[in-house]
Design an enzyme around this catalytic site. Structure first.
Site, PDB file in Angstrom:
ATOM      1  CG  HIS A 114      -4.090   2.311  10.363  1.00  0.00           C
ATOM      2  ND1 HIS A 114      -3.196   2.362   9.805  1.00  0.00           N
ATOM      3  CD2 HIS A 114      -5.198   3.042   9.997  1.00  0.00           C
ATOM      4  CE1 HIS A 114      -3.291   3.847   9.261  1.00  0.00           C
ATOM      5  NE2 HIS A 114      -4.360   4.272   9.435  1.00  0.00           N
ATOM      6  CG  HIS A 141       0.538   3.321   9.175  1.00  0.00           C
ATOM      7  ND1 HIS A 141      -0.079   2.380   8.751  1.00  0.00           N
ATOM      8  CD2 HIS A 141       1.208   3.871   7.906  1.00  0.00           C
ATOM      9  CE1 HIS A 141      -0.092   2.207   7.263  1.00  0.00           C
ATOM     10  NE2 HIS A 141       0.452   3.036   7.047  1.00  0.00           N
TER      11      HIS A 141
HETATM   12  S1  FES Z   1      -1.591  -0.788   9.497  1.00  0.00           S
HETATM   13 FE1  FES Z   1      -1.125  -1.269  11.326  1.00  0.00          FE
HETATM   14  S2  FES Z   1      -0.911   0.957  12.155  1.00  0.00           S
HETATM   15 FE2  FES Z   1      -1.442   1.343   9.933  1.00  0.00          FE
END
Ligand code: FES
Length: 212
Positions: A114, A141
């Protein structure tokens, strides 16, 4: 005399024209250089492709020996770059892509797909949401990856599985990292790309020193 003055003026005009032309040419050259210099290197590499570039070889890195491993206790190592962390885990059950006698040893990048946070390993029973799975969890997140199945995304914002480190086990039980599988390592090349070779190409001085 009057004609001489006319010729002189004409020559002057001509010189001025040539100077103008030169100036325009140099200006164009300067602008083109700036555009080229600021062009996205990755885009250029994408167009060229690996075939036309000298790609560094994947390093072969000894991580540990199978005898050093305890079930569900991860071993951290950096690969293929000195700045890219991974976890090697003996899961204690046969899993897709697992190596070793029991095909239960896997390794994945710790860089969340992500936004690049570091994922943690939550063994079976330690994750409230997926108590019957081995989980790689991103606390930034709440990203959940399935360590029992190629680090596929189970929940949260990550758009892709974690890249898997390709492992090799020799006859002495030494475990080596020999390559990195797609998708790409976060932050170096475009998300979702399987052109992991560019990680090596763009950071040759950071490639780990192979021991195999
Ligand atoms: S950086 Fe891993 S879920 Fe957002």
């Amino acid at each position: 005399m009057a004609e001489e003055g006319g010729v002189f003026k004409k020559n002057k005009d001509k010189e001025k024209e040539v100077d103008e032309g030169r100036r325009t040419f140099l200006k164009t050259l300067a602008v083109s250089s700036v555009i080229l210099a600021s062009a996205d290197l990755l885009s250029i590499l994408r167009v060229l492709g690996p075939a036309k570039l000298k790609i560094p070889k994947w390093p072969k890195l000894k991580i540990c020996n199978v005898k050093d491993l305890k079930p569900k206790v991860p071993v951290e190592f950096n690969y293929p770059l000195t700045i890219t962390p991974n976890l090697l885990i003996k899961l204690g059950k046969k899993v897709p892509g697992g190596v070793g006698l029991d095909q239960d040893i896997v390794a994945y990048s710790r860089l969340c797909q992500h936004l690049g946070c570091i994922v943690e390993f939550l063994p079976e029973g330690k994750c409230d949401k997926y108590p019957d799975r081995d989980i790689l969890y991103c606390p930034c997140h709440a990203g959940y990856y399935d360590a029992d199945d190629k680090a596929k995304v189970l929940a949260g914002p990550p758009p892709y599985p974690l890249p898997q480190v390709i492992l090799d086990v020799d006859e002495n039980g030494d475990i080596y990292a020999v390559k990195m599988g797609p998708p790409v390592i976060y932050g170096v090349t475009p998300k979702g790309s399987d052109e992991v070779w560019r990680d090596l190409l763009l950071a040759p001085t950071k490639i780990v020193k192979g021991t195999g």
